[in-house]
Design a protein around this motif. Structure first.
Motif, PDB file in Angstrom:
ATOM      1  N   GLU A  95       4.187  -8.598  -7.608  1.00  0.00           N
ATOM      2  CA  GLU A  95       3.583  -8.280  -8.901  1.00  0.00           C
ATOM      3  C   GLU A  95       2.179  -8.874  -9.005  1.00  0.00           C
ATOM      4  OE1 GLU A  95       4.897  -8.326 -13.642  1.00  0.00           O
ATOM      5  OE2 GLU A  95       6.131  -9.333 -12.123  1.00  0.00           O
ATOM      6  N   GLU A  96       1.993 -10.062  -8.453  1.00  0.00           N
ATOM      7  CA  GLU A  96       0.662 -10.678  -8.451  1.00  0.00           C
ATOM      8  C   GLU A  96      -0.274  -9.960  -7.478  1.00  0.00           C
ATOM      9  OE1 GLU A  96       1.220 -14.747  -7.442  1.00  0.00           O
ATOM     10  OE2 GLU A  96       2.485 -15.197  -9.182  1.00  0.00           O
ATOM     11  N   ALA A  98      -0.234  -6.926  -6.300  1.00  0.00           N
ATOM     12  CA  ALA A  98      -0.496  -5.500  -6.515  1.00  0.00           C
ATOM     13  C   ALA A  98      -1.337  -5.218  -7.747  1.00  0.00           C
ATOM     14  CB  ALA A  98       0.831  -4.746  -6.610  1.00  0.00           C
ATOM     15  N   GLN A  99      -1.783  -6.257  -8.445  1.00  0.00           N
ATOM     16  CA  GLN A  99      -2.603  -6.027  -9.628  1.00  0.00           C
ATOM     17  C   GLN A  99      -3.854  -5.244  -9.254  1.00  0.00           C
ATOM     18  OE1 GLN A  99      -1.708  -6.704 -12.808  1.00  0.00           O
ATOM     19  NE2 GLN A  99       0.242  -7.397 -11.921  1.00  0.00           N
ATOM     20  N   TYR A 101      -3.881  -2.224  -8.048  1.00  0.00           N
ATOM     21  CA  TYR A 101      -3.592  -1.153  -7.097  1.00  0.00           C
ATOM     22  C   TYR A 101      -2.854  -0.025  -7.801  1.00  0.00           C
ATOM     23  CZ  TYR A 101      -1.431   1.487  -3.320  1.00  0.00           C
ATOM     24  OH  TYR A 101      -1.020   2.501  -2.495  1.00  0.00           O
ATOM     25  N   ARG A 102      -3.254   1.193  -7.504  1.00  0.00           N
ATOM     26  CA  ARG A 102      -2.592   2.375  -8.044  1.00  0.00           C
ATOM     27  C   ARG A 102      -2.375   3.352  -6.894  1.00  0.00           C
ATOM     28  NH1 ARG A 102      -1.962   5.194 -12.896  1.00  0.00           N
ATOM     29  NH2 ARG A 102      -1.962   7.471 -12.681  1.00  0.00           N
ATOM     30  N   LEU A 152      11.010  -2.687 -10.369  1.00  0.00           N
ATOM     31  CA  LEU A 152       9.635  -2.612  -9.882  1.00  0.00           C
ATOM     32  C   LEU A 152       8.796  -1.646 -10.720  1.00  0.00           C
ATOM     33  CD1 LEU A 152       9.786  -2.678  -5.974  1.00  0.00           C
ATOM     34  CD2 LEU A 152       8.458  -4.182  -7.462  1.00  0.00           C
ATOM     35  N   ARG A 155       7.719  -3.497 -13.784  1.00  0.00           N
ATOM     36  CA  ARG A 155       6.726  -4.531 -13.476  1.00  0.00           C
ATOM     37  C   ARG A 155       5.364  -3.924 -13.133  1.00  0.00           C
ATOM     38  NH1 ARG A 155       8.719  -9.574 -10.721  1.00  0.00           N
ATOM     39  NH2 ARG A 155      10.962  -9.790 -10.986  1.00  0.00           N
ATOM     40  N   LEU A 156       5.393  -2.836 -12.337  1.00  0.00           N
ATOM     41  CA  LEU A 156       4.164  -2.262 -11.789  1.00  0.00           C
ATOM     42  C   LEU A 156       4.186  -0.749 -11.991  1.00  0.00           C
ATOM     43  CD1 LEU A 156       4.232  -4.387  -8.528  1.00  0.00           C
ATOM     44  CD2 LEU A 156       2.464  -4.555 -10.306  1.00  0.00           C
ATOM     45  N   ASP A 158       1.990   1.432 -12.233  1.00  0.00           N
ATOM     46  CA  ASP A 158       0.992   2.231 -11.516  1.00  0.00           C
ATOM     47  C   ASP A 158       1.388   2.514 -10.066  1.00  0.00           C
ATOM     48  OD1 ASP A 158      -0.703   2.515 -13.678  1.00  0.00           O
ATOM     49  OD2 ASP A 158      -1.878   0.726 -13.194  1.00  0.00           O
ATOM     50  N   LEU A 159       2.490   1.919  -9.608  1.00  0.00           N
ATOM     51  CA  LEU A 159       2.933   2.183  -8.248  1.00  0.00           C
ATOM     52  C   LEU A 159       3.783   3.444  -8.198  1.00  0.00           C
ATOM     53  CD1 LEU A 159       3.990  -1.274  -6.746  1.00  0.00           C
ATOM     54  CD2 LEU A 159       1.725  -0.262  -6.958  1.00  0.00           C
TER      55      LEU A 159
END
Length: 346
Positions: A95-96, A98-99, A101-102, A152, A155-156, A158-159
């Motif tokens: 999580e840290e 991948a900030q 990243y899209r 996930l 959390r993220l 944009d992934l």
């Protein structure tokens, strides 16, 4: 390059040397910018290796680590709890990292048949010997994988999450080549319909609407670095991409893969051998890798848009390599992907 020809991506498979996940993630995003992935670091212990991560993902199914390996139990053992804690920490670190990243991001877990062939029943021998245990593992893995990707996704957001099922033992399960615990005999073949059904259970639990696949990549892949990969069975189970070790393929295998690619399957071309371990500072020629792939796809007569349904990877995980060699391997497949893209687009 034509406007409608998408660049071919490169990526890694899973395992990575060392014990520093933050560093491994940093390398992953730097060397595989178009398809980064969550590495496995088995040097941290059994709970961080292939079967251990699978044990961490299992939902409502308990295992523990014994001298002979992982075993089904009535309640979660200390080692399964530790494996789950390691996975949670890995997701926190991801999580840290991948900030900002899209794009597509790959997560690998052991598939249901490799788990069934690796985990023992409470009273001995592999779960593979028990139809009920096989079905229970597949259902538990499907539920846990769905929970993992949902977590996930929260959390993220944009992934674009891609699931890779690692099934190195799948051909042995189908052929009846998995040894029993005694080593004096082998488990019986599993019916192909049951093999396909178990894979389909996992697919159904994690598949998402095609509109969510912004990259155009399949959402579910299966990686198998053994010979005799059952291409048609995997595709019929609803899996969109197969990652293989090119060293294990003969002409009939390429023929099956070529037909499946023409029918829409994606290929993960494992073009850097990982079978000989780690030679410090080893160098791979990106041009040789690219030409090897191009010779095979051209011999099949595949149109460029069909041959372009491909990512280029090492053959398997890189945990046995030293870090410098592992980085060199990722760089080599990345450069090879650029060469293959240019050649196919001309």
């Amino acid at each position: 390059m034509t406007d409608d020809f998408a660049p071919i991506r490169s990526s890694g498979i899973g395992s990575w040397p060392g014990t520093d996940l933050a560093e491994a993630l940093k390398i992953t995003f730097a060397e595989c910018p178009e398809l980064p992935y969550l590495p496995e670091l088995p040097d941290r212990g059994a709970g961080a290796a292939l079967i251990g991560r699978g044990a961490a993902v299992l939902a409502e199914l308990s295992v523990d680590l014994q001298p002979a390996g992982w075993r089904l139990t009535g309640a979660p053992g200390r080692d399964q709890l530790r494996a789950r804690a390691t996975l949670r920490d890995d997701l926190d670190r991801l999580e840290e990292a991948a900030q900002g990243y899209r794009g597509p991001f790959k997560v690998a877990i052991a598939g249901p048949w490799t788990l069934a062939a690796s985990i023992e029943r409470p009273r001995g021998d592999r779960a593979l010997a028990d139809h009920g245990a096989r079905r229970e593992i597949a259902g538990s893995l499907a539920e846990g994988a769905g929970q993992l990707l949902a977590d996930l996704g929260r959390r993220l957001p944009d992934l674009e999450l891609i699931l890779q099922l690692d099934e190195p033992l799948l051909p042995a399960v189908i052929a009846g080549r998995v040894p029993t615990a005694s080593g004096f005999s082998q488990h019986r073949k599993v019916d192909l319909a049951e093999v396909r059904e178990a894979l389909g259970v996992v697919v159904a639990a994690v598949d998402r609407p095609p509109a969510e696949a912004r990259s155009g990549l399949p959402q579910i892949w299966l990686h198998c670095c053994a010979p005799d990969v059952p291409v048609r069975l995997i595709k019929d189970a609803g899996i969109g991409g197969i990652a293989v070790d090119l060293d294990q393929l003969g002409t009939p295998d390429w023929d099956r893969l070529g037909q499946a690619m023409a029918d829409g399957l994606w290929l993960g071309a494992g073009a850097v051998s990982t079978s000989t371990g780690a030679a410090t500072g080893r160098h791979w020629s990106a041009d040789e890798i690219a030409q090897r792939i191009l010779r095979s796809t051209r011999s099949l007569g595949l149109e460029p848009d069909v041959a372009g349904r491909m990512i280029i990877t090492p053959a398997c995980g890189l945990a046995r390599f030293d870090q410098r060699s592992a980085v060199n391997a990722l760089r080599a497949v990345g450069k090879a992907a650029d060469i293959v893209t240019d050649q196919l687009a001309d």
